[in-house]
Write an enzyme that holds these catalytic residues in place. Structure first.
Site, short mmCIF file in Angstrom:
data_model
loop_
_atom_site.label_atom_id
_atom_site.label_comp_id
_atom_site.label_asym_id
_atom_site.label_seq_id
_atom_site.Cartn_x
_atom_site.Cartn_y
_atom_site.Cartn_z
N HIS A 147 0.82 -1.40 0.06
CA HIS A 147 0.10 0.23 -0.08
C HIS A 147 0.64 1.26 -0.04
O HIS A 147 0.29 2.24 -0.62
CB HIS A 147 -0.92 0.03 1.26
N ASP A 148 1.93 1.45 0.53
CA ASP A 148 3.04 2.43 0.61
C ASP A 148 4.41 2.31 -0.28
O ASP A 148 5.22 3.20 -0.07
CB ASP A 148 3.43 2.63 2.21
N LYS A 159 5.95 5.61 -1.77
CA LYS A 159 6.94 6.01 -1.25
C LYS A 159 8.33 5.96 -1.43
O LYS A 159 9.32 6.93 -1.18
CB LYS A 159 6.95 5.90 0.57
N HIS A 191 1.88 9.42 -3.15
CA HIS A 191 2.46 8.22 -3.15
C HIS A 191 1.37 7.00 -3.45
O HIS A 191 1.64 6.07 -3.97
CB HIS A 191 3.18 7.89 -1.75
N HIS A 209 -6.11 3.89 -0.60
CA HIS A 209 -6.34 3.61 0.96
C HIS A 209 -6.06 4.84 1.87
O HIS A 209 -6.15 4.59 2.97
CB HIS A 209 -4.94 2.71 1.30
N HIS A 210 -5.96 5.96 1.07
CA HIS A 210 -5.95 7.14 1.83
C HIS A 210 -7.23 7.88 1.86
O HIS A 210 -7.32 9.12 2.26
CB HIS A 210 -4.72 7.97 1.44
N ASP A 248 -3.88 0.53 8.39
CA ASP A 248 -3.06 1.37 8.35
C ASP A 248 -3.04 2.45 9.47
O ASP A 248 -1.87 2.93 10.13
CB ASP A 248 -3.03 2.26 7.00
#
Length: 423
Positions: free
Chosen positions: A294-295, A298, A323, A347-348, A376
């Site tokens: 998911h990240d 970054k 990201h 996801h954000h 998260d």
């Protein structure tokens, strides 16, 4: 009432005809060899009878005619053997010609007509029809003749036989007996020929059916082998995909020492929540893999922003908020990740529509992405960051409660809290 005549499928007619021609030709050649040797023996016996005075060259008698018949049989068999040698079949796939079909049929006609002539002549010697009987049954057994052809041959030989014995047999009782016996013989011989021909058709159809079934089984096995190979390739690709997941996650965490282990913990929280919600195994695997990556976007965030100890300014936040899209672009090249690209991108997102990158709201946000959002957030709260210390899980649950309906999906938050309270 079913027809006594078996019908071949159209697609097999020519192949069956070729097989019959081949068999009749080869069998007739073998029978011609036997008859040639027998004719030599018969001629020798006739000459012995001549020496014993049973017949004379200048007196027409049954023995003299029998001698000539044996000579004709020997010559015909010899000629047939020569022709069959000239037109011999050298292999199973050799192209058949009209010669092969004609020679086999001609030989059958000659033998049965010839045997009737012998029995006609035999009326002058022993009043027997043994040769006619043997010839008729021999052809029925030796050759596969179509019913219309066999009945024509048998009828012609029977007519010839009836005419011949009518003129040569003077004993009316013997003549009547021969009439009756010849009729029974012809009916039996034709029925035998017809039965064997039908059995050959049935056998041919059975062979083709077995071949077809074997081919279907072979094709099915080949399909299974191909599917198995694809499955093995898929499993291998899956293993490689798992390695890619962990490699990318490790590469990300090597840039941010404060978030080491973050992706793995988020994956565990997300998987636990998916199990609590009773999702399918496939959905559990999907949310676990998406959480691992998911990240991943970054990786493209500068280290100065990623590891900044203070708060980010607006420009830095704009870069940081990119990201999820960067992660989606990175994973779009991975075939195994295509199913969960939306989870990485969203996801954000916030339940009230104030999240990023697309500002989706409520049910617009993919359900599994809402699970990752909560997982998260829980790990972010309970992990040490450069700008604050770690918090307890109870604190995290309180934050989730506060964020119900605004940042988080209320029903998923409730399921998460209840699972911890139950534990």
């Amino acid at each position: 009432m079913p027809s006594p005549f078996l019908k071949l499928p159209d697609k097999y007619e020519q192949e069956f005809a070729n097989e019959i021609v081949r068999l009749n030709f080869l069998r007739s050649r073998n029978l011609a060899m036997v008859l040639f040797l027998l004719s030599v023996f018969f001629i020798f016996s006739d000459l012995v009878n001549y020496q014993e005075g049973l017949w004379h060259w200048d007196t027409l008698s049954g023995y003299l005619i029998l001698f000539y018949i044996h000579v004709v049989l020997g010559l015909f068999s010899l000629v047939f053997l020569l022709l069959s040698w000239i037109h011999r079949l050298k292999s199973e796939d050799q192209q058949l010609t009209r010669w092969h079909a004609s020679l086999g049929t001609l030989f059958s006609c000659f033998i049965i007509l010839f045997s009737s002539c012998i029995s006609i002549n035999d009326q002058l010697l022993h009043n027997q029809i043994t040769a006619f009987m043997l010839g008729s049954i021999l052809i029925a057994v030796n050759s596969y003749l179509k019913p219309i052809i066999s009945i024509t041959i048998y009828a012609s030989s029977w007519i010839l036989f009836m005419i011949g014995i009518t003129f040569l047999q003077s004993d009316l009782d013997v003549l009547k007996g021969n009439y009756l016996n010849s009729i029974l013989l012809i009916v039996f011989a034709w029925f035998l020929s017809f039965t064997l021909y039908n059995m050959k058709i049935q056998d041919f159809i059975s062979q083709k059916t077995i071949q077809q079934k074997n081919k279907e089984v072979e094709d099915y096995n080949n399909d299974l082998i191909e599917i198995n190979n694809r499955l093995e390739e898929s499993l291998q690709a899956l293993d490689e995909s798992q390695n890619v997941i962990f490699t990318l996650a490790s590469a990300l965490e090597s840039k941010d020492t404060y978030t080491r282990g973050h992706s793995e913990r988020v994956s565990n929280y997300a998987l636990q929540l998916a199990q609590t919600l009773g999702l399918s195994v496939n959905e559990q695997q999907t949310v676990w893999r998406a959480a691992q990556l998911h990240d991943i976007g970054k990786i493209g965030i500068p280290d100065a922003i990623l590891n900044k100890s203070g708060k980010l300014n607006e420009e830095e936040w704009e870069i940081m908020r990119s990201h999820p899209e960067m992660g989606e672009n990175i994973c779009s090249t991975l075939s195994f990740a295509r199913d969960f690209l939306p989870l990485i991108r969203h996801h954000h997102e916030r339940f009230d529509g104030t999240g990023y990158p697309d500002g989706l709201k409520g049910e617009e946000i993919p359900f599994l992405a809402r699970i990752i959002t909560i997982a998260d957030a829980v790990d972010a709260i309970t992990s040490h960051r450069s700008y604050r210390p770690s918090r307890t899980i109870d604190y995290a649950l309180e934050e989730l409660t506060i964020g119900k309906g605004s940042q988080f999906d209320p029903s998923i938050v409730q399921a998460f809290i209840e699972s911890f309270n139950y534990a």
